[in-house]
Design a protein around this motif. Structure first.
Motif, PDB file in Angstrom:
ATOM      1  N   TYR A  79       0.843  -1.208   0.000  1.00 37.88           N
ATOM      2  CA  TYR A  79       0.000   0.000   0.000  1.00 37.88           C
ATOM      3  C   TYR A  79       0.877   1.257   0.000  1.00 37.88           C
ATOM      4  CZ  TYR A  79      -4.434  -2.415   0.854  1.00 37.88           C
ATOM      5  OH  TYR A  79      -5.555  -3.195   0.732  1.00 37.88           O
ATOM      6  N   ARG A  96       5.325   1.404  -9.151  1.00 38.51           N
ATOM      7  CA  ARG A  96       4.578   0.341  -9.846  1.00 38.51           C
ATOM      8  C   ARG A  96       5.116  -0.987  -9.338  1.00 38.51           C
ATOM      9  NH1 ARG A  96       5.768   2.723 -15.570  1.00 38.51           N
ATOM     10  NH2 ARG A  96       5.678   4.854 -14.828  1.00 38.51           N
ATOM     11  N   LEU A 138      -3.260  -4.642  -5.833  1.00 47.31           N
ATOM     12  CA  LEU A 138      -2.085  -3.847  -5.491  1.00 47.31           C
ATOM     13  C   LEU A 138      -0.946  -3.979  -6.487  1.00 47.31           C
ATOM     14  CD1 LEU A 138      -1.959  -4.480  -1.640  1.00 47.31           C
ATOM     15  CD2 LEU A 138      -2.824  -2.468  -2.849  1.00 47.31           C
ATOM     16  N   ARG A 143       2.543   1.830  -3.344  1.00 45.33           N
ATOM     17  CA  ARG A 143       1.551   2.374  -4.293  1.00 45.33           C
ATOM     18  C   ARG A 143       1.309   3.856  -4.023  1.00 45.33           C
ATOM     19  NH1 ARG A 143      -0.654  -1.023  -8.310  1.00 45.33           N
ATOM     20  NH2 ARG A 143      -1.965   0.787  -8.540  1.00 45.33           N
ATOM     21  N   LYS A 144       1.165   4.205  -2.761  1.00 45.87           N
ATOM     22  CA  LYS A 144       0.917   5.600  -2.382  1.00 45.87           C
ATOM     23  C   LYS A 144       2.075   6.503  -2.811  1.00 45.87           C
ATOM     24  CE  LYS A 144      -0.290   8.440   1.602  1.00 45.87           C
ATOM     25  NZ  LYS A 144      -0.502   8.478   3.040  1.00 45.87           N
ATOM     26  N   ASP A 169       0.573  -4.059 -10.537  1.00 46.49           N
ATOM     27  CA  ASP A 169       0.366  -3.526 -11.878  1.00 46.49           C
ATOM     28  C   ASP A 169       0.629  -4.566 -12.954  1.00 46.49           C
ATOM     29  OD1 ASP A 169      -0.050  -0.615 -11.179  1.00 46.49           O
ATOM     30  OD2 ASP A 169       1.878  -1.008 -10.225  1.00 46.49           O
TER      31      ASP A 169
END
Length: 182
Positions: free
Chosen positions: A48, A56, A80, A51-52, A82
């Motif tokens: 998480y 990628r 979560l 990602r934030k 890609d």
């Protein structure tokens, strides 16, 4: 405990079961949909946070495609990531450079902008090094499927000289951002 990859082989040998039964056991195991997949506690929060921060994320796996997709779905990690590269679908296995190149391609990044986190020095770390990834992190956890002796690995090749060993995904943030705090 032990080498789970050979569990059915050892079981069948111990019980005197033939190869047909061993293959049926493996096929049944791979078709079973798990109800729950336990994760290391640092995995969801690290993904998480990555990602934030705009990173990628790809998963590169030698596991059979059906069971690997099931595992990622059941544990909730599919949203979560890609990119998912399953080597069997490419007709290869790690450390084949093609698998690592495919990850970079799907992430739409040149290899020198990709880092690898893997638990196998000779499949994950060596493969990423050969393709020219920016850096590789060898994650070594107590009780993990693969745990390499770093001193022995240093004597067998230079792969250990090209990676950083971590024991927890939260350690990545210090290397990626210069800070371990959120």
């Amino acid at each position: 405990e032990g080498n789970r990859a050979h569990l059915f082989d050892a079981l069948c040998l111990q019980l005197g079961l033939d190869d047909t039964i061993r293959l049926r056991l493996i096929e049944t195991y791979r078709k079973a949909r798990p109800e729950d997949i336990p994760l290391y506690s640092d995995v969801p929060s690290a993904l998480y946070r990555l990602r934030k921060l705009g990173y990628r994320i790809a998963v590169l796996s030698d596991n059979p495609p059906v069971s690997q997709r099931q595992k990622l779905d059941v544990c909730g990690l599919l949203p979560l990531i890609d990119a998912l590269v399953l080597t069997a679908e490419l007709g290869t296995q790690k450390p084949d450079p093609h698998a690592f190149e495919e990850c970079a391609r799907l992430l739409e990044l040149p290899p020198d902008q990709v880092v690898m986190v893997g638990d196998n020095l000779f499949r994950d770390i060596q493969g990423s090094f050969e393709v020219g990834y920016r850096h590789s992190f060898h994650i070594q956890r107590a009780g993990a499927f693969f745990n390499f002796n770093p001193n022995l690995a240093l004597r067998t090749g230079s792969v250990m000289l090209t990676c950083t060993t971590i024991t927890n995904l939260t350690e990545l943030f210090w290397y990626l951002t210069g800070s371990a705090t959120p």
